[in-house]
Enzyme design. Sequence first.
Site, short mmCIF file in Angstrom:
data_model
loop_
_atom_site.label_atom_id
_atom_site.label_comp_id
_atom_site.label_asym_id
_atom_site.label_seq_id
_atom_site.Cartn_x
_atom_site.Cartn_y
_atom_site.Cartn_z
N SER A 19 1.04 -1.11 0.02
CA SER A 19 0.00 -0.04 0.11
C SER A 19 0.77 1.17 0.04
CB SER A 19 -0.84 -0.02 1.41
OG SER A 19 -1.76 1.37 1.55
N TYR B 267 -2.10 -1.37 10.26
CA TYR B 267 -1.98 -1.49 8.78
C TYR B 267 -0.76 -0.87 8.47
CZ TYR B 267 -3.99 -0.95 4.14
OH TYR B 267 -4.24 -1.17 2.76
#
Length: 261
Positions: free
Chosen positions: A143, A156
């Site tokens: 990401s 995350y």
Amino acid sequence: MALKGKVAVVTGSTSGIGLGIARALAAEGADIMLNGFGDGAAIEALRAGMAAEFGVRVAYDGADLSKAEGVAGLIGAAEAELGAVDVLVNNAGIQFVAPVDEFPNEKWEQVIALNLSAVFYGMKAAIPGMKARGWGRIINIASAHGLVASAGKVAYVAAKHGVVGATKVAALELANAGVTVNAICPGWVLTPLVQKQIEDRAKANGTTVEEEKIKLLSEKQPMHKFTTPEHLGALAVFLCSDGAETMTGVVHSMDGGWVAQ
Ligand code: NAD
């Protein structure tokens, strides 16, 4: 049909980015092992539809990848049912948002288990077969949060930074084994994972979902456009191609300029 005769496992491919990548690889002739959660009948319709549309074998295994046995079981099932794992796309992921001092321990454990540990277990299980055949492609979906941080996303961001590091290590180890290992770092992609964040923000801020979409994009991305699963599928196909043979250990951003800033 560059991938005819190859088998690809795409984790978390019943939805969103994973589904887009699985469809793109199938369009190039790869047989596909789907994975992820969802309604059984809907998944069977998806599986059969993909097989018919692309003329490839498509299998499904609903393993829970937050557990090491689940990941090893998925790779084993693909090898047993489809004959090999030539391409592994580690894509399954979840999100949870809270400040560090309020972040529930069990949410930390869940995010790390799926977004980071499953990537390690998946590579560990798939690499021996790839080495034995002298060809493999591992694509880890990290990401923009694998490269930079945002408040509220401690698990995350930690997991995705970890995925970037693990990708580089595996790439070094496999440099002369015919196996490339790369990470893709998407910016905002409008999938169920992001739709939920937008709806939560609209509720919290008393705004509309449409307003929050524009705000979300413009907070992070110079380009006010969502990346699509199809864009990411096209990149995954390139990474599997002969043209990308020497491209390994690389972080490929597709993020509307997010990390250029
Ligand atoms: P999504 O919620 O649409 O899909 C996630 C998939 O993972 C689904 O198929 C779901 O069933 C599966 N899954 C969830 N828990 C699982 C488990 N325990 N075991 C097996 N499968 C499980 O999400 P998405 O937006 O398509 O995200 C896919 C990946 O892309 C994630 O790793 C995410 O972090 C990453 N990513 C997404 C965005 C974005 O903007 N959507 C941006 C950057 C990175």
